[in-house]
Design a protein around this motif. Structure first.
Motif, mmCIF file in Angstrom:
data_model
loop_
_atom_site.group_PDB
_atom_site.id
_atom_site.type_symbol
_atom_site.label_atom_id
_atom_site.label_comp_id
_atom_site.label_asym_id
_atom_site.label_seq_id
_atom_site.Cartn_x
_atom_site.Cartn_y
_atom_site.Cartn_z
ATOM 1 N N GLU A 23 0.842 -1.192 0.000
ATOM 2 C CA GLU A 23 0.000 0.000 0.000
ATOM 3 C C GLU A 23 0.877 1.241 0.000
ATOM 4 O O GLU A 23 1.789 1.349 0.829
ATOM 5 C CB GLU A 23 -0.924 0.055 1.222
ATOM 6 C CG GLU A 23 -2.137 -0.842 1.147
ATOM 7 C CD GLU A 23 -1.887 -2.220 1.729
ATOM 8 O OE1 GLU A 23 -2.701 -3.119 1.507
ATOM 9 O OE2 GLU A 23 -0.847 -2.391 2.397
ATOM 10 N N SER A 46 -3.950 1.277 -3.285
ATOM 11 C CA SER A 46 -3.819 -0.180 -3.237
ATOM 12 C C SER A 46 -3.128 -0.726 -4.484
ATOM 13 O O SER A 46 -3.275 -0.184 -5.582
ATOM 14 C CB SER A 46 -5.196 -0.827 -3.092
ATOM 15 O OG SER A 46 -5.104 -2.236 -3.183
ATOM 16 N N HIS A 130 1.349 0.518 14.169
ATOM 17 C CA HIS A 130 0.221 -0.350 14.521
ATOM 18 C C HIS A 130 -0.099 -0.244 16.008
ATOM 19 O O HIS A 130 -1.266 -0.275 16.403
ATOM 20 C CB HIS A 130 0.536 -1.800 14.171
ATOM 21 C CG HIS A 130 0.305 -2.136 12.725
ATOM 22 N ND1 HIS A 130 -0.919 -1.972 12.109
ATOM 23 C CD2 HIS A 130 1.148 -2.633 11.771
ATOM 24 C CE1 HIS A 130 -0.828 -2.367 10.842
ATOM 25 N NE2 HIS A 130 0.414 -2.750 10.605
ATOM 26 N N SER A 150 -0.899 -9.457 12.122
ATOM 27 C CA SER A 150 -1.076 -9.044 10.728
ATOM 28 C C SER A 150 -0.464 -10.086 9.816
ATOM 29 O O SER A 150 -0.137 -11.198 10.233
ATOM 30 C CB SER A 150 -0.424 -7.672 10.508
ATOM 31 O OG SER A 150 0.983 -7.768 10.639
ATOM 32 N N GLY A 287 -3.784 -6.047 10.537
ATOM 33 C CA GLY A 287 -4.788 -6.453 9.566
ATOM 34 C C GLY A 287 -5.727 -7.541 10.040
ATOM 35 O O GLY A 287 -6.927 -7.525 9.734
ATOM 36 N N CYS A 317 -6.878 -0.757 10.504
ATOM 37 C CA CYS A 317 -6.334 -2.076 10.859
ATOM 38 C C CYS A 317 -5.225 -2.460 9.878
ATOM 39 O O CYS A 317 -4.143 -2.880 10.286
ATOM 40 C CB CYS A 317 -7.426 -3.134 10.845
ATOM 41 S SG CYS A 317 -8.544 -3.078 12.268
ATOM 42 N N THR A 318 -5.515 -2.333 8.589
ATOM 43 C CA THR A 318 -4.505 -2.638 7.588
ATOM 44 C C THR A 318 -3.521 -1.471 7.487
ATOM 45 O O THR A 318 -3.702 -0.424 8.106
ATOM 46 C CB THR A 318 -5.174 -2.904 6.232
ATOM 47 O OG1 THR A 318 -6.040 -1.815 5.922
ATOM 48 C CG2 THR A 318 -5.992 -4.182 6.275
ATOM 49 N N ASP A 319 -2.470 -1.663 6.698
ATOM 50 C CA ASP A 319 -1.424 -0.641 6.607
ATOM 51 C C ASP A 319 -2.003 0.686 6.138
ATOM 52 O O ASP A 319 -2.759 0.742 5.165
ATOM 53 C CB ASP A 319 -0.332 -1.091 5.637
ATOM 54 C CG ASP A 319 0.490 -2.261 6.183
ATOM 55 O OD1 ASP A 319 0.324 -2.594 7.369
ATOM 56 O OD2 ASP A 319 1.277 -2.824 5.414
#
Length: 370
Positions: A23, A46, A130, A150, A287, A317-319
């Motif tokens: 990302e 993305s 994170h 993750s 993630g 949550c994701t990068d």
């Protein structure tokens, strides 16, 4: 909430950059003197379409895509935030751990901005991003117990404050997110595999298959998902119907959620004993924190043991770069900045002392990014 030292300006506005995997992300975050956090923008580019034909992230493709898009992504984040470079207090960029070709792109862009505009640079550990990600949307004071889970990481950490993380446990082989993705691939699910497996599992019966349980009876708080991944791959070879695929997906998801909750449960008990009479806070980030079954299992054990439960909003949550900007702002508020020769690091443990004393992976071996 964080408070600024009295000799620093009240509010800090930081541009964050994240390019550790697939990302390309930029964000502008404002950390106010009151400790309140305001996300002014968060833009994520993305690369799923580029990597989908290969069933996973190809490092060279990822690095080239970062080079092509970082300038436009950063410009869009600044525009959406309604700020100019002159309004920034500093620049924060992921400096590792991750795919080093991608890390170099974001870090070099951050250094260029810092040099051109005379701004302080903060080289941020991706894992620390994170660690603070849940603080983007909630008042979560330090200290707290963190499960960081993750695609590349699976760790239990006692987070005492800014830059103060003590590792309690880590994966000894694969990360939970990697297990989700690799098993999804063996089931013929599209990339990215984790969300696809969760969707399929919703229609299955987890009791349809029996999967191995790792590290039963082992002391400590480490994780292991390699055996589960191998067993699921072998079972997948015999799957012939959609019902069997759904049942195996459900069994895998339940097995991963069970191991995460069982090891976290042990860590919670020890953490609570060490902090008797103090507030008990638990945070899950990364993630895999977006997985509903994992969240439900962790929420249950947190409630049973008297811990508050927090997780980032799904978008964080994701990068993403908002978490990098916040980690950078918290460090900048304490005068913790970096030189322009800060290196890009493929591996960078949050708890360097624990990593040196008890390494989970030997040099040259494939394993989790941390």
């Amino acid at each position: 909430m964080p408070h600024l030292p009295p000799d620093l300006p009240g509010d800090l506005t930081v541009l964050g950059l994240e390019t550790s995997c697939d990302e390309t992300a930029a964000s502008v975050v404002r950390l106010k003197a009151s400790g309140a956090v305001e996300v002014l923008s968060s833009v994520v580019g993305s690369q799923i379409a580029a990597h989908a034909p290969y069933g996973g992230v190809v490092p060279e493709i990822a690095a080239r895509a970062h080079v092509e898009s970082i300038d436009g992504i950063a410009a869009e984040a600044m525009r959406a935030a309604g700020v100019s470079y002159g309004d920034l207090s500093g620049v924060a960029a992921t400096a590792g751990p991750g795919l080093v070709g991608g890390v170099m792109v974001g870090l070099a862009f951050g250094k260029a901005v810092a040099l051109a505009r005379g701004l302080p640079l903060v080289a941020v550990n991706h894992l620390e991003g994170h660690a603070v990600s849940a603080r983007l949307a909630a008042d979560i004071p330090y200290p707290f117990l963190l499960l960081l889970v993750s695609g590349g990481h699976c760790q239990l950490l006692a987070v005492e404050g800014v830059g103060q993380c003590r590792r309690l446990g880590s994966t000894i082989d694969d990360a939970a997110g990697e297990a989700f993705d690799k098993i999804a691939k063996t089931l013929g699910l599209p990339y990215p595999g984790g969300p696809a497996l969760e969707k399929l599992a919703a229609t299955g019966d987890p009791a349809g298959y029996t999967l191995p349980r790792a590290l039963l009876g082992r002391d400590g708080y480490d994780f292991s998902f390699s055996g589960l991944k191998t067993a699921a791959a072998r079972l997948a070879e015999g799957v012939t119907t959609e019902t069997e695929r759904a049942n195996l997906a459900a069994a895998v998801q339940a097995a991963i959620a069970r191991q995460l909750s069982e090891r976290t449960e042990k860590a919670m008990d020890a953490y609570a004993r060490a902090r008797e009479g103090q507030p008990l806070r638990f945070v899950v980030a990364g993630g895999v924190a977006a997985n509903g079954a994992v969240r439900a299992a962790l929420t249950r054990i947190a409630t049973e043991r008297g811990f508050s439960f927090d997780a980032p909003p799904l978008a964080y949550c994701t990068d993403n770069a908002a978490m990098i900007a916040l980690a950078g702002a918290e460090r900048l508020a304490r005068g913790m900045t970096d030189r322009l020769d800060a290196p890009a690091r493929p591996r960078w443990p949050l708890d360097a002392e624990a990593a040196a004393a008890n390494p989970t992976h030997l040099a040259g071996r494939k394993g989790a990014k941390a």
